[in-house]
Design a protein around this motif. Structure first.
Motif, PDB file in Angstrom:
ATOM      1  N   VAL A 149      10.438  17.509 -16.488  1.00  0.00           N
ATOM      2  CA  VAL A 149      11.605  17.002 -17.215  1.00  0.00           C
ATOM      3  C   VAL A 149      12.186  18.087 -18.108  1.00  0.00           C
ATOM      4  CG1 VAL A 149      12.326  15.361 -19.000  1.00  0.00           C
ATOM      5  CG2 VAL A 149      10.925  14.591 -17.101  1.00  0.00           C
ATOM      6  N   SER A 150      11.330  18.823 -18.779  1.00  0.00           N
ATOM      7  CA  SER A 150      11.794  19.917 -19.638  1.00  0.00           C
ATOM      8  C   SER A 150      12.550  20.971 -18.838  1.00  0.00           C
ATOM      9  CB  SER A 150      10.604  20.547 -20.356  1.00  0.00           C
ATOM     10  OG  SER A 150      11.032  21.574 -21.203  1.00  0.00           O
ATOM     11  N   ALA A 151      12.012  21.355 -17.690  1.00  0.00           N
ATOM     12  CA  ALA A 151      12.685  22.345 -16.846  1.00  0.00           C
ATOM     13  C   ALA A 151      14.023  21.815 -16.340  1.00  0.00           C
ATOM     14  CB  ALA A 151      11.786  22.729 -15.680  1.00  0.00           C
ATOM     15  N   ALA A 152      14.063  20.536 -15.989  1.00  0.00           N
ATOM     16  CA  ALA A 152      15.311  19.940 -15.512  1.00  0.00           C
ATOM     17  C   ALA A 152      16.371  19.906 -16.611  1.00  0.00           C
ATOM     18  CB  ALA A 152      15.049  18.535 -14.981  1.00  0.00           C
ATOM     19  N   ILE A 153      15.968  19.632 -17.832  1.00  0.00           N
ATOM     20  CA  ILE A 153      16.927  19.587 -18.941  1.00  0.00           C
ATOM     21  C   ILE A 153      17.462  20.985 -19.241  1.00  0.00           C
ATOM     22  CG2 ILE A 153      17.086  19.202 -21.436  1.00  0.00           C
ATOM     23  CD1 ILE A 153      15.413  16.694 -20.979  1.00  0.00           C
ATOM     24  N   TRP A 154      16.588  21.990 -19.261  1.00  0.00           N
ATOM     25  CA  TRP A 154      17.044  23.354 -19.502  1.00  0.00           C
ATOM     26  C   TRP A 154      17.965  23.820 -18.375  1.00  0.00           C
ATOM     27  CZ3 TRP A 154      16.860  26.350 -23.710  1.00  0.00           C
ATOM     28  CH2 TRP A 154      16.017  25.962 -24.730  1.00  0.00           C
ATOM     29  N   THR A 155      17.649  23.438 -17.151  1.00  0.00           N
ATOM     30  CA  THR A 155      18.498  23.800 -16.024  1.00  0.00           C
ATOM     31  C   THR A 155      19.860  23.126 -16.135  1.00  0.00           C
ATOM     32  OG1 THR A 155      16.547  24.051 -14.631  1.00  0.00           O
ATOM     33  CG2 THR A 155      18.650  23.817 -13.506  1.00  0.00           C
ATOM     34  N   SER A 156      19.881  21.877 -16.551  1.00  0.00           N
ATOM     35  CA  SER A 156      21.144  21.161 -16.735  1.00  0.00           C
ATOM     36  C   SER A 156      22.001  21.821 -17.811  1.00  0.00           C
ATOM     37  CB  SER A 156      20.884  19.706 -17.118  1.00  0.00           C
ATOM     38  OG  SER A 156      20.212  19.044 -16.089  1.00  0.00           O
ATOM     39  N   ALA A 157      21.382  22.209 -18.903  1.00  0.00           N
ATOM     40  CA  ALA A 157      22.119  22.876 -19.981  1.00  0.00           C
ATOM     41  C   ALA A 157      22.689  24.210 -19.500  1.00  0.00           C
ATOM     42  CB  ALA A 157      21.209  23.090 -21.186  1.00  0.00           C
ATOM     43  N   GLY A 158      21.903  24.968 -18.756  1.00  0.00           N
ATOM     44  CA  GLY A 158      22.385  26.234 -18.223  1.00  0.00           C
ATOM     45  C   GLY A 158      23.500  26.048 -17.206  1.00  0.00           C
ATOM     46  N   THR A 159      23.402  24.998 -16.406  1.00  0.00           N
ATOM     47  CA  THR A 159      24.437  24.710 -15.419  1.00  0.00           C
ATOM     48  C   THR A 159      25.761  24.388 -16.089  1.00  0.00           C
ATOM     49  OG1 THR A 159      22.763  23.896 -13.889  1.00  0.00           O
ATOM     50  CG2 THR A 159      25.032  23.218 -13.480  1.00  0.00           C
ATOM     51  N   ILE A 160      25.722  23.674 -17.194  1.00  0.00           N
ATOM     52  CA  ILE A 160      26.957  23.358 -17.922  1.00  0.00           C
ATOM     53  C   ILE A 160      27.622  24.637 -18.400  1.00  0.00           C
ATOM     54  CG2 ILE A 160      27.859  22.319 -20.041  1.00  0.00           C
ATOM     55  CD1 ILE A 160      25.883  20.041 -19.595  1.00  0.00           C
ATOM     56  N   VAL A 161      26.848  25.556 -18.929  1.00  0.00           N
ATOM     57  CA  VAL A 161      27.410  26.830 -19.393  1.00  0.00           C
ATOM     58  C   VAL A 161      28.020  27.601 -18.229  1.00  0.00           C
ATOM     59  CG1 VAL A 161      26.878  29.050 -20.456  1.00  0.00           C
ATOM     60  CG2 VAL A 161      25.863  26.969 -21.375  1.00  0.00           C
ATOM     61  N   ILE A 162      27.328  27.647 -17.109  1.00  0.00           N
ATOM     62  CA  ILE A 162      27.848  28.366 -15.941  1.00  0.00           C
ATOM     63  C   ILE A 162      29.136  27.718 -15.425  1.00  0.00           C
ATOM     64  CG2 ILE A 162      27.353  28.908 -13.513  1.00  0.00           C
ATOM     65  CD1 ILE A 162      24.417  29.313 -14.423  1.00  0.00           C
ATOM     66  N   ILE A 163      29.188  26.396 -15.409  1.00  0.00           N
ATOM     67  CA  ILE A 163      30.395  25.702 -14.973  1.00  0.00           C
ATOM     68  C   ILE A 163      31.556  25.996 -15.913  1.00  0.00           C
ATOM     69  CG2 ILE A 163      31.431  23.400 -14.756  1.00  0.00           C
ATOM     70  CD1 ILE A 163      28.742  22.500 -13.557  1.00  0.00           C
ATOM     71  N   GLU A 164      31.300  26.038 -17.214  1.00  0.00           N
ATOM     72  CA  GLU A 164      32.357  26.350 -18.170  1.00  0.00           C
ATOM     73  C   GLU A 164      32.872  27.785 -17.979  1.00  0.00           C
ATOM     74  OE1 GLU A 164      34.009  24.415 -20.239  1.00  0.00           O
ATOM     75  OE2 GLU A 164      32.811  22.664 -19.751  1.00  0.00           O
ATOM     76  N   ILE A 165      31.971  28.721 -17.710  1.00  0.00           N
ATOM     77  CA  ILE A 165      32.391  30.102 -17.450  1.00  0.00           C
ATOM     78  C   ILE A 165      33.258  30.146 -16.202  1.00  0.00           C
ATOM     79  CG2 ILE A 165      31.583  32.395 -16.767  1.00  0.00           C
ATOM     80  CD1 ILE A 165      29.115  31.873 -18.549  1.00  0.00           C
ATOM     81  N   ALA A 166      32.811  29.489 -15.141  1.00  0.00           N
ATOM     82  CA  ALA A 166      33.571  29.480 -13.891  1.00  0.00           C
ATOM     83  C   ALA A 166      34.933  28.819 -14.072  1.00  0.00           C
ATOM     84  CB  ALA A 166      32.778  28.767 -12.800  1.00  0.00           C
ATOM     85  N   ALA A 167      34.966  27.730 -14.825  1.00  0.00           N
ATOM     86  CA  ALA A 167      36.246  27.044 -15.056  1.00  0.00           C
ATOM     87  C   ALA A 167      37.205  27.928 -15.842  1.00  0.00           C
ATOM     88  CB  ALA A 167      36.009  25.728 -15.794  1.00  0.00           C
ATOM     89  N   GLY A 168      36.689  28.619 -16.843  1.00  0.00           N
ATOM     90  CA  GLY A 168      37.535  29.512 -17.629  1.00  0.00           C
ATOM     91  C   GLY A 168      38.053  30.678 -16.812  1.00  0.00           C
ATOM     92  N   LEU A 169      37.208  31.257 -15.986  1.00  0.00           N
ATOM     93  CA  LEU A 169      37.640  32.368 -15.148  1.00  0.00           C
ATOM     94  C   LEU A 169      38.626  31.909 -14.076  1.00  0.00           C
ATOM     95  CD1 LEU A 169      34.283  34.301 -14.718  1.00  0.00           C
ATOM     96  CD2 LEU A 169      36.249  34.937 -16.141  1.00  0.00           C
ATOM     97  N   ARG A 170      38.392  30.742 -13.525  1.00  0.00           N
ATOM     98  CA  ARG A 170      39.302  30.212 -12.504  1.00  0.00           C
ATOM     99  C   ARG A 170      40.672  29.896 -13.091  1.00  0.00           C
ATOM    100  NH1 ARG A 170      38.222  27.353  -7.289  1.00  0.00           N
ATOM    101  NH2 ARG A 170      40.166  26.278  -6.872  1.00  0.00           N
ATOM    102  N   ALA A 171      40.698  29.501 -14.358  1.00  0.00           N
ATOM    103  CA  ALA A 171      41.966  29.225 -15.044  1.00  0.00           C
ATOM    104  C   ALA A 171      42.613  30.510 -15.554  1.00  0.00           C
ATOM    105  CB  ALA A 171      41.743  28.261 -16.194  1.00  0.00           C
ATOM    106  N   LYS A 172      42.004  31.645 -15.211  1.00  0.00           N
ATOM    107  CA  LYS A 172      42.507  32.965 -15.605  1.00  0.00           C
ATOM    108  C   LYS A 172      42.593  33.131 -17.117  1.00  0.00           C
ATOM    109  CE  LYS A 172      45.159  33.705 -11.342  1.00  0.00           C
ATOM    110  NZ  LYS A 172      44.128  33.512 -10.486  1.00  0.00           N
ATOM    111  N   GLN A 173      41.613  32.549 -17.802  1.00  0.00           N
ATOM    112  CA  GLN A 173      41.539  32.723 -19.245  1.00  0.00           C
ATOM    113  C   GLN A 173      40.855  34.037 -19.555  1.00  0.00           C
ATOM    114  OE1 GLN A 173      39.405  29.318 -20.662  1.00  0.00           O
ATOM    115  NE2 GLN A 173      41.208  28.016 -20.664  1.00  0.00           N
ATOM    116  N   SER A 174      41.183  34.577 -20.707  1.00  0.00           N
ATOM    117  CA  SER A 174      40.510  35.793 -21.149  1.00  0.00           C
ATOM    118  C   SER A 174      40.458  35.784 -22.673  1.00  0.00           C
ATOM    119  CB  SER A 174      41.246  37.041 -20.638  1.00  0.00           C
ATOM    120  OG  SER A 174      42.551  37.079 -21.154  1.00  0.00           O
ATOM    121  N   GLY A 175      39.660  36.664 -23.203  1.00  0.00           N
ATOM    122  CA  GLY A 175      39.573  36.817 -24.649  1.00  0.00           C
ATOM    123  C   GLY A 175      39.086  35.578 -25.363  1.00  0.00           C
TER     124      GLY A 175
END
Length: 69
Positions: A18-44
């Motif tokens: 459960v602990s590993a799954a929660i940490w993985t979920s938290a990391g996945t959210i960060v990765i999705i936010e990075i991908a969404a920002g890059l896809r929206a051509k955001q910078s800075g």
């Protein structure tokens, strides 16, 4: 869910899985936010804000797990 099931199948303790799954979920959210920002051509500042928001959501998930245990 895949992390939780794979660790369970490999014989890991439930608490560790459960602990590993929660940490993985938290990391996945960060990765999705990075991908969404890059896809929206955001910078800075806009991209940094997007990633910070994702990191805060991830920390919230981890904090809730800690508070409920």
């Amino acid at each position: 869910m895949a992390v939780l099931l794979s660790l369970w199948a490999s014989g890991a303790r439930l608490a560790a899985a459960v602990s590993a799954a929660i940490w993985t979920s938290a990391g996945t959210i960060v990765i999705i936010e990075i991908a969404a920002g890059l896809r929206a051509k955001q910078s800075g500042r806009k991209l940094a804000g997007q990633v910070t928001f994702g990191a805060l959501l991830g920390l919230l998930i981890i904090s809730l797990r800690w508070a409920l245990s």
